[in-house]
Design a protein around this motif. Structure first.
Motif, PDB file in Angstrom:
ATOM      1  N   LEU A 101      33.163 -21.551   3.804  1.00 36.04           N
ATOM      2  CA  LEU A 101      33.995 -20.928   4.843  1.00 36.04           C
ATOM      3  C   LEU A 101      33.160 -20.601   6.075  1.00 36.04           C
ATOM      4  O   LEU A 101      33.610 -20.804   7.215  1.00 36.04           O
ATOM      5  N   HIS A 102      31.944 -20.113   5.866  1.00 35.64           N
ATOM      6  CA  HIS A 102      31.065 -19.808   7.010  1.00 35.64           C
ATOM      7  C   HIS A 102      30.691 -21.086   7.757  1.00 35.64           C
ATOM      8  O   HIS A 102      30.699 -21.120   8.987  1.00 35.64           O
ATOM      9  N   ARG A 103      30.382 -22.136   7.018  1.00 34.19           N
ATOM     10  CA  ARG A 103      30.023 -23.405   7.663  1.00 34.19           C
ATOM     11  C   ARG A 103      31.199 -23.952   8.469  1.00 34.19           C
ATOM     12  O   ARG A 103      31.025 -24.441   9.592  1.00 34.19           O
ATOM     13  N   ILE A 104      32.404 -23.856   7.928  1.00 34.29           N
ATOM     14  CA  ILE A 104      33.596 -24.290   8.669  1.00 34.29           C
ATOM     15  C   ILE A 104      33.707 -23.507   9.974  1.00 34.29           C
ATOM     16  O   ILE A 104      33.949 -24.087  11.039  1.00 34.29           O
ATOM     17  N   CYS A 105      33.518 -22.201   9.907  1.00 36.48           N
ATOM     18  CA  CYS A 105      33.610 -21.370  11.116  1.00 36.48           C
ATOM     19  C   CYS A 105      32.568 -21.784  12.154  1.00 36.48           C
ATOM     20  O   CYS A 105      32.876 -21.913  13.338  1.00 36.48           O
ATOM     21  N   ARG A 106      31.341 -21.984  11.712  1.00 34.84           N
ATOM     22  CA  ARG A 106      30.256 -22.359  12.642  1.00 34.84           C
ATOM     23  C   ARG A 106      30.507 -23.720  13.273  1.00 34.84           C
ATOM     24  O   ARG A 106      30.414 -23.874  14.495  1.00 34.84           O
ATOM     25  N   VAL A 107      30.814 -24.715  12.448  1.00 31.68           N
ATOM     26  CA  VAL A 107      30.978 -26.080  12.954  1.00 31.68           C
ATOM     27  C   VAL A 107      32.176 -26.172  13.888  1.00 31.68           C
ATOM     28  O   VAL A 107      32.083 -26.709  14.995  1.00 31.68           O
ATOM     29  N   TYR A 108      33.314 -25.618  13.457  1.00 31.45           N
ATOM     30  CA  TYR A 108      34.515 -25.729  14.283  1.00 31.45           C
ATOM     31  C   TYR A 108      34.469 -24.833  15.517  1.00 31.45           C
ATOM     32  O   TYR A 108      35.141 -25.114  16.503  1.00 31.45           O
ATOM     33  N   ALA A 109      33.658 -23.781  15.472  1.00 35.74           N
ATOM     34  CA  ALA A 109      33.453 -22.982  16.688  1.00 35.74           C
ATOM     35  C   ALA A 109      32.762 -23.839  17.741  1.00 35.74           C
ATOM     36  O   ALA A 109      33.116 -23.784  18.927  1.00 35.74           O
ATOM     37  N   GLY A 110      31.804 -24.645  17.316  1.00 31.97           N
ATOM     38  CA  GLY A 110      31.137 -25.555  18.257  1.00 31.97           C
ATOM     39  C   GLY A 110      32.093 -26.594  18.804  1.00 31.97           C
ATOM     40  O   GLY A 110      32.125 -26.865  20.005  1.00 31.97           O
ATOM     41  N   ILE A 111      32.899 -27.170  17.915  1.00 30.53           N
ATOM     42  CA  ILE A 111      33.889 -28.158  18.348  1.00 30.53           C
ATOM     43  C   ILE A 111      34.914 -27.494  19.272  1.00 30.53           C
ATOM     44  O   ILE A 111      35.428 -28.111  20.204  1.00 30.53           O
ATOM     45  N   GLY A 112      35.168 -26.204  19.031  1.00 28.60           N
ATOM     46  CA  GLY A 112      36.137 -25.456  19.836  1.00 28.60           C
ATOM     47  C   GLY A 112      35.773 -25.342  21.308  1.00 28.60           C
ATOM     48  O   GLY A 112      36.625 -25.023  22.137  1.00 28.60           O
ATOM     49  N   LEU A 113      34.516 -25.620  21.638  1.00 34.26           N
ATOM     50  CA  LEU A 113      34.120 -25.598  23.055  1.00 34.26           C
ATOM     51  C   LEU A 113      34.887 -26.635  23.867  1.00 34.26           C
ATOM     52  O   LEU A 113      35.021 -26.507  25.085  1.00 34.26           O
ATOM     53  N   THR A 114      35.412 -27.653  23.188  1.00 32.00           N
ATOM     54  CA  THR A 114      36.188 -28.663  23.904  1.00 32.00           C
ATOM     55  C   THR A 114      37.521 -28.114  24.399  1.00 32.00           C
ATOM     56  O   THR A 114      38.072 -28.639  25.365  1.00 32.00           O
ATOM     57  N   VAL A 115      38.022 -27.070  23.742  1.00 35.84           N
ATOM     58  CA  VAL A 115      39.339 -26.531  24.120  1.00 35.84           C
ATOM     59  C   VAL A 115      39.326 -26.010  25.558  1.00 35.84           C
ATOM     60  O   VAL A 115      40.146 -26.448  26.375  1.00 35.84           O
ATOM     61  N   PRO A 116      38.421 -25.090  25.927  1.00 36.18           N
ATOM     62  CA  PRO A 116      38.429 -24.655  27.328  1.00 36.18           C
ATOM     63  C   PRO A 116      38.013 -25.754  28.304  1.00 36.18           C
ATOM     64  O   PRO A 116      38.489 -25.775  29.444  1.00 36.18           O
TER      65      PRO A 116
END
Length: 162
Positions: free
Chosen positions: A58-73
């Motif tokens: 769960l922590h790894r999912i949060c970390r990885v997808y937080a990085g991918i989430g930079l594409t949203v803004p």
């Protein structure tokens, strides 16, 4: 064949990035506190290895997808610029709320997850107040994203008529 306007392409990429990146973070972050609590058995026994693996995932999912989430803004700014709405109040508010959500994720959620995961791996006591505090920050993070989503749909002053 009619050409698709660049704004529609950018908006589609923005929405897809939000679904693919932010969705997993909100779900995994919400699952983390109860999973961490379940990993600690009653009676002072060592944490269950399978449960600790779940918490680590769960922590790894949060970390990885937080990085991918930079594409949203990034796609959001590009879409706003293409639509000529960067100065609109609803968008400025959404940008501020997005920045606040990112700040909470980076400053409070991910570090606390890391700390709790480390405690579980070292077979240390995980206090309920720490998981409750993490759940609170996660809830605020999720509430901010929900608010941004509503603003993106409602868009006060929108010309779409929706």
């Amino acid at each position: 064949m009619e050409r698709v306007p660049v704004t529609k392409i950018l908006l589609s990429l923005h929405v897809l990035a939000a679904i693919v990146a932010i969705g997993p973070v909100t779900v995994a972050a919400s699952m983390f506190p109860p999973a961490a609590r379940r990993a600690v058995p009653a009676g002072g026994h060592a944490p269950d290895a399978s449960a600790v693996s779940t918490v680590a995932l769960l922590h790894r999912i949060c970390r990885v997808y937080a990085g991918i989430g930079l594409t949203v803004p990034l796609f959001g700014f590009a879409t706003g610029a293409a639509m000529g709405v960067l100065g609109s109040g609803w968008l400025v508010t959404s940008i501020a709320l997005t920045a606040a959500a990112a700040g909470i994720l980076v400053a409070f959620v991910l570090p606390r997850q890391e700390e709790l995961l480390g405690q579980l791996k070292r077979e240390q006591v995980v206090e309920h107040r720490n998981t409750a505090q993490l759940a609170m920050f996660t809830g605020i993070f999720n509430l901010l994203w929900a608010t941004v989503t509503v603003l993106m749909i409602v868009r006060p002053g929108s010309t779409t008529g929706a």
